[in-house]
Design a protein around this motif. Structure first.
Motif, short mmCIF file in Angstrom:
data_model
loop_
_atom_site.label_atom_id
_atom_site.label_comp_id
_atom_site.label_asym_id
_atom_site.label_seq_id
_atom_site.Cartn_x
_atom_site.Cartn_y
_atom_site.Cartn_z
N ILE A 101 0.86 -1.18 0.00
CA ILE A 101 0.00 0.00 0.00
C ILE A 101 0.90 1.23 0.00
O ILE A 101 1.50 1.58 1.01
N VAL A 102 1.03 1.87 -1.14
CA VAL A 102 1.86 3.07 -1.28
C VAL A 102 0.93 4.27 -1.43
O VAL A 102 0.02 4.28 -2.26
N LEU A 103 1.16 5.27 -0.58
CA LEU A 103 0.29 6.45 -0.56
C LEU A 103 1.02 7.68 -1.06
O LEU A 103 2.17 7.94 -0.68
N ALA A 104 0.34 8.45 -1.89
CA ALA A 104 0.87 9.75 -2.32
C ALA A 104 0.93 10.68 -1.12
O ALA A 104 0.14 10.57 -0.18
N GLY A 105 1.88 11.60 -1.14
CA GLY A 105 1.99 12.56 -0.05
C GLY A 105 2.72 13.80 -0.52
O GLY A 105 3.25 13.83 -1.65
N PRO A 106 2.78 14.83 0.31
CA PRO A 106 3.43 16.09 -0.10
C PRO A 106 4.90 15.93 -0.42
O PRO A 106 5.47 16.70 -1.20
N ASP A 107 5.54 14.90 0.16
CA ASP A 107 6.96 14.65 -0.11
C ASP A 107 7.16 13.47 -1.04
O ASP A 107 8.24 12.88 -1.09
N ALA A 113 2.34 4.34 6.34
CA ALA A 113 2.93 4.45 7.68
C ALA A 113 2.29 3.42 8.61
O ALA A 113 1.12 3.05 8.46
N GLU A 114 3.05 2.99 9.59
CA GLU A 114 2.58 1.95 10.51
C GLU A 114 1.30 2.36 11.23
O GLU A 114 0.36 1.57 11.33
N LEU A 117 -1.63 2.12 8.83
CA LEU A 117 -1.95 0.73 8.51
C LEU A 117 -2.66 0.06 9.68
O LEU A 117 -3.66 -0.65 9.48
N VAL A 118 -2.16 0.26 10.90
CA VAL A 118 -2.80 -0.34 12.07
C VAL A 118 -4.25 0.13 12.19
O VAL A 118 -5.16 -0.66 12.43
N ASP A 119 -4.47 1.43 12.00
CA ASP A 119 -5.82 1.97 12.11
C ASP A 119 -6.75 1.36 11.07
O ASP A 119 -7.86 0.93 11.38
N CYS A 120 -6.29 1.27 9.82
CA CYS A 120 -7.13 0.74 8.75
C CYS A 120 -7.39 -0.75 8.91
O CYS A 120 -8.51 -1.24 8.68
#
Length: 449
Positions: A101-107, A113-114, A117-120
């Motif tokens: 699972i690769v997420l787009a971000g400002p950087d 992020a862990e 992922l834990v939350d989802c």
């Protein structure tokens, strides 16, 4: 960022010590005794989560047997060169689950992020309510949550198995679809003939949604074309509507109205020219006139996809080799994958001849004989290895017997480092290929780190 609900709208409670590893281990225990490919389980969970699959960025949905990951790597690089934010969903992972699972971000895009992922995962687990579900299904639901809640311009979505009844096929109106080359694989789930397998892959086609089709055997293409005609899905077919080939050390992409001259792909192997061309055709549809030559050049030359004929950098496993040895890693695991890798080995040998040693591990669910057969005449010795932590992998001696039956000089050993030491003891600056399984490739990358 909006949090999507699950059966009541609250995030799932979890212990403070919960990690993605503990959650994944718990979710594995919900796996059905036997997998019946269906969408009922994932539909139930997504409905309880508020249907995040309906809140995604524009989706490019990809099915096929070989080349899915590489094609998406090219498409991602093209899109990011244009300044687009790109989410990416692929499987399996090589070293760490977060890679899927690769997420787009400002950087820039990065593995999830862990804490996210834990939350989802926890929310997907609670929405499932303890019912039987495959790990891929419940983690796909978690991925849809993550993708729906993080802004992006594009989501590149790879099927896990097949297409028609794959959990990712809950996306009902993608921007476009891609079907990469289809060959025989996963016969226990998808069928034993190319026609049956192509029918499952063609299940991602949607009415009115364009589909880019990579090079296919005519048998598979006939199935795709018939399904597209039923649905009214416009097809863009390699070899008919667009073409791609190498000419004078360059990649040429051509349509009836356009010809583009580009650098050769960074990814090794002639088959990557086809994958790059499929990605270019897809990008042309997705971005239209906004797609310029610079983005194509950058995308083709900068795309990276680990363990796809990857030459490992010096360090790590080179401690077990002779100076000057090359180590190559490939996760291909079916007949078509073996043919592609063997073809590239032959091309390398024509340019820079070296003794070729193969370190081979494979899952018992794969057709080992058909994978290794294309290497005849190219390989001096095969070393068979077990795949640590994989109970369904061939043991080294059983795989060695298969290899010997195919005419290869073969030695069964206990590990990849032992195989490299045995290779080095021959006193040759060999070209060593480690291959046969993505699970083995992940193990090798850990050893090499």
């Amino acid at each position: 960022m909006t949090t999507l609900p699950y059966s009541g709208g609250r995030a799932a409670p979890r212990p403070r010590s919960a990690t993605s590893d503990t959650l994944l281990e718990r979710l594995k225990k919900l796996h059905p005794q036997s997998i019946d490919l269906s969408l009922g389980r994932i539909e139930r969970v997504l409905d309880a989560l508020g249907n995040p699959q309906e809140k995604l960025p524009p989706v490019v949905h990809v099915a096929g047997t070989n080349g899915k990951g590489s094609t998406l790597a090219f498409l991602r690089a093209i899109a990011e060169s244009m300044g687009k934010g790109v989410h990416l969903y692929t499987s399996p992972h090589l070293v760490d689950f977060h890679e899927r699972i690769v997420l787009a971000g400002p950087d820039g895009a990065a593995p999830i992020a862990e804490d996210v992922l834990v939350d989802c995962l926890a929310r997907a687990e609670a929405a499932n309510g303890g019912e039987l579900i495959t790990l891929f299904e419940v983690t796909t639901a978690a991925a849809f949550l993550a993708f729906a809640e993080a802004p992006a311009d594009l989501l590149l979505l790879e099927t896990g198995l097949g297409g028609r009844l794959d959990a990712t096929n809950m996306v009902k109106k993608p921007l476009l679809t891609i079907i990469t080359p289809i060959s025989i694989d996963h016969v226990s789930f998808l069928g034993e003939t190319l026609t049956e397998i192509a029918g499952e892959k063609a299940g991602i086609l949607k009415a009115g949604v364009p589909c880019v089709v990579g090079r296919q055997d005519q048998e598979a293409l006939d199935v795709i074309e018939a399904r597209a005609q039923e649905l009214g899905a416009p097809l863009h077919v390699a070899g008919r509507d667009f073409d791609m080939y190498e000419q004078q050390g360059r990649l040429v992409f051509q349509t009836a109205s356009r010809l583009v001259d580009l650098p050769l792909p960074r990814l090794a192997g002639h088959h990557q020219i086809d994958n790059a061309g499929t990605a270019i055709a897809a990008a042309s549809i997705a971005f239209g006139d906004a797609l310029g030559p610079r983005a194509l050049e950058d995308g083709v030359s900068e795309a990276h996809w680990s363990a796809r004929l990857e030459r490992l950098s010096v360090g790590g496993l080179y401690a077990y080799t002779e100076d000057g040895t090359e180590i190559w890693l490939d996760g291909g695991h079916n007949a078509a994958g073996g043919q592609a890798v063997a073809h590239t080995l032959a091309e390398l040998d024509e340019r820079v001849p070296r003794p070729v040693h193969v370190i081979w591990g494979m899952m018992e669910t794969k057709d080992a004989r058909r994978f290794i057969a294309p290497f005849k005449g190219l390989v001096e010795r095969v070393y068979t290895v077990p795949i640590p932590g994989e109970p369904n992998a061939f043991d080294a001696e059983s795989l060695a017997e298969l290899s010997r039956a195919e005419g290869f000089d073969t030695v069964a050993v206990n590990s990849v480092p032992e195989a490299l030491l045995r290779s080095a003891s021959r006193g040759q600056k060999a070209r060593v290929l480690i291959c046969g399984s993505l699970y083995l490739a992940g193990h090798v990358l850990k050893l090499h780190a």
